[in-house]
Design a protein around this motif. Structure first.
Motif, PDB file in Angstrom:
ATOM      1  N   TYR A 163      21.821   9.856 -18.585  1.00 38.68           N
ATOM      2  CA  TYR A 163      21.769  10.329 -17.199  1.00 38.68           C
ATOM      3  C   TYR A 163      21.764   9.156 -16.215  1.00 38.68           C
ATOM      4  O   TYR A 163      20.973   9.094 -15.289  1.00 38.68           O
ATOM      5  CB  TYR A 163      20.543  11.230 -16.980  1.00 38.68           C
ATOM      6  N   ASP A 164      22.667   8.187 -16.472  1.00 40.70           N
ATOM      7  CA  ASP A 164      22.826   7.074 -15.545  1.00 40.70           C
ATOM      8  C   ASP A 164      23.304   7.613 -14.199  1.00 40.70           C
ATOM      9  O   ASP A 164      23.794   8.724 -14.099  1.00 40.70           O
ATOM     10  CB  ASP A 164      23.860   6.078 -16.093  1.00 40.70           C
ATOM     11  N   SER A 165      23.199   6.768 -13.165  1.00 43.26           N
ATOM     12  CA  SER A 165      23.579   7.239 -11.833  1.00 43.26           C
ATOM     13  C   SER A 165      25.040   7.666 -11.791  1.00 43.26           C
ATOM     14  O   SER A 165      25.378   8.710 -11.258  1.00 43.26           O
ATOM     15  CB  SER A 165      23.309   6.153 -10.795  1.00 43.26           C
ATOM     16  N   ASN A 166      25.952   6.856 -12.390  1.00 44.82           N
ATOM     17  CA  ASN A 166      27.351   7.255 -12.542  1.00 44.82           C
ATOM     18  C   ASN A 166      27.982   7.815 -11.281  1.00 44.82           C
ATOM     19  O   ASN A 166      28.673   8.833 -11.323  1.00 44.82           O
ATOM     20  CB  ASN A 166      27.488   8.271 -13.691  1.00 44.82           C
ATOM     21  N   ILE A 167      27.716   7.206 -10.161  1.00 41.12           N
ATOM     22  CA  ILE A 167      28.439   7.528  -8.939  1.00 41.12           C
ATOM     23  C   ILE A 167      28.914   6.218  -8.326  1.00 41.12           C
ATOM     24  O   ILE A 167      28.174   5.229  -8.308  1.00 41.12           O
ATOM     25  CB  ILE A 167      27.598   8.331  -7.933  1.00 41.12           C
ATOM     26  N   ASN A 168      30.164   6.209  -7.889  1.00 44.06           N
ATOM     27  CA  ASN A 168      30.741   5.007  -7.318  1.00 44.06           C
ATOM     28  C   ASN A 168      31.472   5.345  -6.031  1.00 44.06           C
ATOM     29  O   ASN A 168      31.934   6.472  -5.846  1.00 44.06           O
ATOM     30  CB  ASN A 168      31.734   4.364  -8.297  1.00 44.06           C
ATOM     31  N   ALA A 169      31.575   4.345  -5.164  1.00 45.11           N
ATOM     32  CA  ALA A 169      32.449   4.498  -4.009  1.00 45.11           C
ATOM     33  C   ALA A 169      33.886   4.523  -4.519  1.00 45.11           C
ATOM     34  O   ALA A 169      34.201   3.892  -5.541  1.00 45.11           O
ATOM     35  CB  ALA A 169      32.249   3.342  -3.039  1.00 45.11           C
ATOM     36  N   VAL A 170      34.739   5.262  -3.848  1.00 49.38           N
ATOM     37  CA  VAL A 170      36.145   5.351  -4.263  1.00 49.38           C
ATOM     38  C   VAL A 170      36.747   3.951  -4.382  1.00 49.38           C
ATOM     39  O   VAL A 170      37.510   3.668  -5.312  1.00 49.38           O
ATOM     40  CB  VAL A 170      36.950   6.213  -3.262  1.00 49.38           C
ATOM     41  N   ALA A 171      36.362   3.050  -3.472  1.00 50.38           N
ATOM     42  CA  ALA A 171      36.910   1.689  -3.474  1.00 50.38           C
ATOM     43  C   ALA A 171      36.480   0.875  -4.695  1.00 50.38           C
ATOM     44  O   ALA A 171      37.104  -0.140  -5.020  1.00 50.38           O
ATOM     45  CB  ALA A 171      36.493   0.959  -2.199  1.00 50.38           C
ATOM     46  N   GLN A 172      35.405   1.304  -5.385  1.00 52.04           N
ATOM     47  CA  GLN A 172      35.014   0.614  -6.617  1.00 52.04           C
ATOM     48  C   GLN A 172      35.949   0.961  -7.773  1.00 52.04           C
ATOM     49  O   GLN A 172      36.096   0.180  -8.710  1.00 52.04           O
ATOM     50  CB  GLN A 172      33.571   0.990  -7.002  1.00 52.04           C
ATOM     51  N   VAL A 173      36.559   2.128  -7.684  1.00 52.93           N
ATOM     52  CA  VAL A 173      37.437   2.594  -8.771  1.00 52.93           C
ATOM     53  C   VAL A 173      38.904   2.340  -8.452  1.00 52.93           C
ATOM     54  O   VAL A 173      39.669   1.866  -9.305  1.00 52.93           O
ATOM     55  CB  VAL A 173      37.213   4.092  -9.042  1.00 52.93           C
ATOM     56  N   PHE A 174      39.302   2.633  -7.229  1.00 47.63           N
ATOM     57  CA  PHE A 174      40.710   2.537  -6.846  1.00 47.63           C
ATOM     58  C   PHE A 174      40.918   1.441  -5.792  1.00 47.63           C
ATOM     59  O   PHE A 174      40.036   1.207  -4.951  1.00 47.63           O
ATOM     60  CB  PHE A 174      41.195   3.879  -6.294  1.00 47.63           C
ATOM     61  N   PRO A 175      42.074   0.762  -5.802  1.00 49.42           N
ATOM     62  CA  PRO A 175      43.191   0.933  -6.743  1.00 49.42           C
ATOM     63  C   PRO A 175      42.855   0.348  -8.115  1.00 49.42           C
ATOM     64  O   PRO A 175      42.111  -0.639  -8.208  1.00 49.42           O
ATOM     65  CB  PRO A 175      44.331   0.163  -6.085  1.00 49.42           C
ATOM     66  N   LEU A 176      43.381   0.954  -9.152  1.00 46.76           N
ATOM     67  CA  LEU A 176      43.116   0.500 -10.510  1.00 46.76           C
ATOM     68  C   LEU A 176      43.802  -0.843 -10.769  1.00 46.76           C
ATOM     69  O   LEU A 176      44.822  -1.164 -10.161  1.00 46.76           O
ATOM     70  CB  LEU A 176      43.628   1.542 -11.518  1.00 46.76           C
ATOM     71  N   LYS A 177      43.213  -1.621 -11.676  1.00 44.94           N
ATOM     72  CA  LYS A 177      43.802  -2.895 -12.099  1.00 44.94           C
ATOM     73  C   LYS A 177      44.241  -2.787 -13.552  1.00 44.94           C
ATOM     74  O   LYS A 177      43.853  -1.856 -14.257  1.00 44.94           O
ATOM     75  CB  LYS A 177      42.779  -4.020 -11.941  1.00 44.94           C
ATOM     76  N   ARG A 178      45.030  -3.738 -14.017  1.00 45.17           N
ATOM     77  CA  ARG A 178      45.491  -3.755 -15.408  1.00 45.17           C
ATOM     78  C   ARG A 178      44.751  -4.844 -16.170  1.00 45.17           C
ATOM     79  O   ARG A 178      44.474  -5.933 -15.637  1.00 45.17           O
ATOM     80  CB  ARG A 178      46.999  -4.003 -15.485  1.00 45.17           C
ATOM     81  N   MET A 179      44.421  -4.545 -17.419  1.00 43.04           N
ATOM     82  CA  MET A 179      43.704  -5.495 -18.270  1.00 43.04           C
ATOM     83  C   MET A 179      44.094  -5.246 -19.726  1.00 43.04           C
ATOM     84  O   MET A 179      44.384  -4.117 -20.125  1.00 43.04           O
ATOM     85  CB  MET A 179      42.194  -5.313 -18.089  1.00 43.04           C
ATOM     86  N   GLU A 180      44.066  -6.309 -20.503  1.00 48.99           N
ATOM     87  CA  GLU A 180      44.445  -6.207 -21.913  1.00 48.99           C
ATOM     88  C   GLU A 180      43.321  -5.586 -22.742  1.00 48.99           C
ATOM     89  O   GLU A 180      42.147  -5.915 -22.574  1.00 48.99           O
ATOM     90  CB  GLU A 180      44.774  -7.597 -22.470  1.00 48.99           C
ATOM     91  N   PHE A 181      43.729  -4.684 -23.624  1.00 44.80           N
ATOM     92  CA  PHE A 181      42.804  -4.139 -24.625  1.00 44.80           C
ATOM     93  C   PHE A 181      43.578  -4.035 -25.932  1.00 44.80           C
ATOM     94  O   PHE A 181      44.501  -3.243 -26.051  1.00 44.80           O
ATOM     95  CB  PHE A 181      42.294  -2.750 -24.210  1.00 44.80           C
TER      96      PHE A 181
END
Length: 380
Positions: A308-326
């Motif tokens: 039950y973590d807070s798990n809420i973010n401002a839209v700007a924390q998520v978008f725009p998405l970035k690319r990363m290697e996995f």
């Protein structure tokens, strides 16, 4: 019996006397029942007080244990930090910062072997397919939780991890499911879990009985990215949990007996109505809104979340998405991924786990041969 009544009584016909005798017996029985009830209430009251006393005592003991546990955790964490400081001091090369030494160390960790690695290779294959499909249909999908941590810290799987976590906006999950209806290789499964009080959404192989999947967690657009918004979302989740555990309800009792059900099954459709009611409640409370109006982004109320973590973010924390290697695949990650990782795992993500072990999602050893065969068949 009074003297006048006795005089009258013995001059009544036999049937009348029997009738009055019966009335007297009933009245006596009523008096007996009343006395029994009074005694029972008194005894129950005393018993209730006794139970309350025991409960209060146990509550006190639990509080003492919680305080002791917190104290021990502080001690363990303190010595763990001391040990880590000494370790990094020894591990660091001349002229190298501790931060660079930590990054070098985690990147150099050997990958998993055997069953775990075979599982990871199949999950990687699924992730690659999911990203290809999402990119082709302009559906934002990004890494989350331990998978995001693995991408940042290891450029792939955390060596001891056995699952993949991704996120999507709720409406995009519906879009993806529609796209996959006629796909011959992959599918999106949706099941309702009575024990996790959640909706399990998984991307997996269509024609295989392999217990391999990529978790897809739904996220919702929130009016604001505030504590109050999270609390409203949390309350709805707790209300849902309360209903899902109410075994006085025959339907819930049956659902919990059956276990996970497909959303398109008869029972699944009934459960869906319960979940939808809580979602609509969030909309009515104006906790959730349309994408265009949103300032925040919430981890779905119907997602599995044991902490039950807070798990809420401002839209700007998520978008725009970035690319990363996995694992050699270019994946989407949140715009401010380090902020999100720090919220999930604390300020220092470059440290050894301290505390509970990793949660195992299944007994993969039972499928060791099957996993090995499928890797040879599917992984080039």
């Amino acid at each position: 019996m009074g003297r006048i009544w006795e005089y009258v009584y013995w001059r009544l016909p036999l049937g009348k006397r029997q009738f009055f005798d019966k009335v007297v017996d009933i009245k006596q029985a009523i008096e007996n029942i009343k006395r029994a009830i009074e005694i029972s209430i008194r005894d129950n009251y005393n018993y209730k007080n006794e139970l309350y006393g025991k409960l209060e005592s146990l509550t006190g003991e639990v509080k003492i244990l919680q305080e002791e546990n917190a104290r021990l955790e502080k001690i363990i964490t303190h010595y763990h930090k001391q040990d880590m400081q000494m370790f990094w001091q020894e591990y660091r090369r001349e002229g190298e910062s501790t931060a660079d030494a930590q990054k070098r160390f985690f990147l150099a960790l050997p990958e998993a072997k055997g069953v775990t690695r075979n599982l990871q290779l199949l999950e990687k294959d699924l992730l690659k397919a999911l990203i290809t499909i999402c990119d082709a249909h302009d559906i934002p999908c990004w890494l989350y939780s331990g998978t995001l941590l693995g991408a940042v810290r290891h450029k792939g799987f955390i060596p001891w991890d056995d699952d993949l976590d991704t996120c999507m906006a709720r409406e995009d999950i519906d879009k993806l499911r529609d796209i996959l209806k006629d796909n011959t290789e992959y599918k999106l499964t949706v099941k309702y879990d009575p024990w996790g009080y959640c909706k399990q959404i998984r991307f997996c192989y269509k024609d295989s009985q392999l217990p391999v999947f990529v978790d897809v967690f739904p996220c919702d657009w929130a009016c604001t990215a505030t504590k109050e918004t999270w609390e409203a979302n949390y309350k709805v989740r707790m209300d849902l949990k309360a209903e899902m555990t109410d075994e006085s309800n025959p339907f819930i009792r049956e659902f919990r007996t059956v276990g996970c059900v497909d959303d398109n099954s008869a029972m699944g459709k009934q459960v869906a109505k319960i979940f939808d009611r809580y979602y609509n409640s969030l909309k009515e409370q104006k906790v959730l809104c349309d994408k265009e109006e949103a300032e925040g982004f919430l981890f779905g109320y119907d997602s599995w979340n044991p902490c039950y973590d807070s798990n809420i973010n401002a839209v700007a924390q998520v978008f725009p998405l970035k690319r990363m290697e996995f694992e050699g695949i270019e994946c989407n990650v949140p715009n401010k991924y380090m902020e999100i990782l720090c919220e999930l795992y604390g300020e220092d993500i470059y440290t050894f786990p301290c505390g509970e072990p990793h949660f195992l999602h299944a007994d993969w050893k039972k499928n060791a041969k099957l996993l090995e065969t499928e890797v040879k068949k599917r992984i080039k």
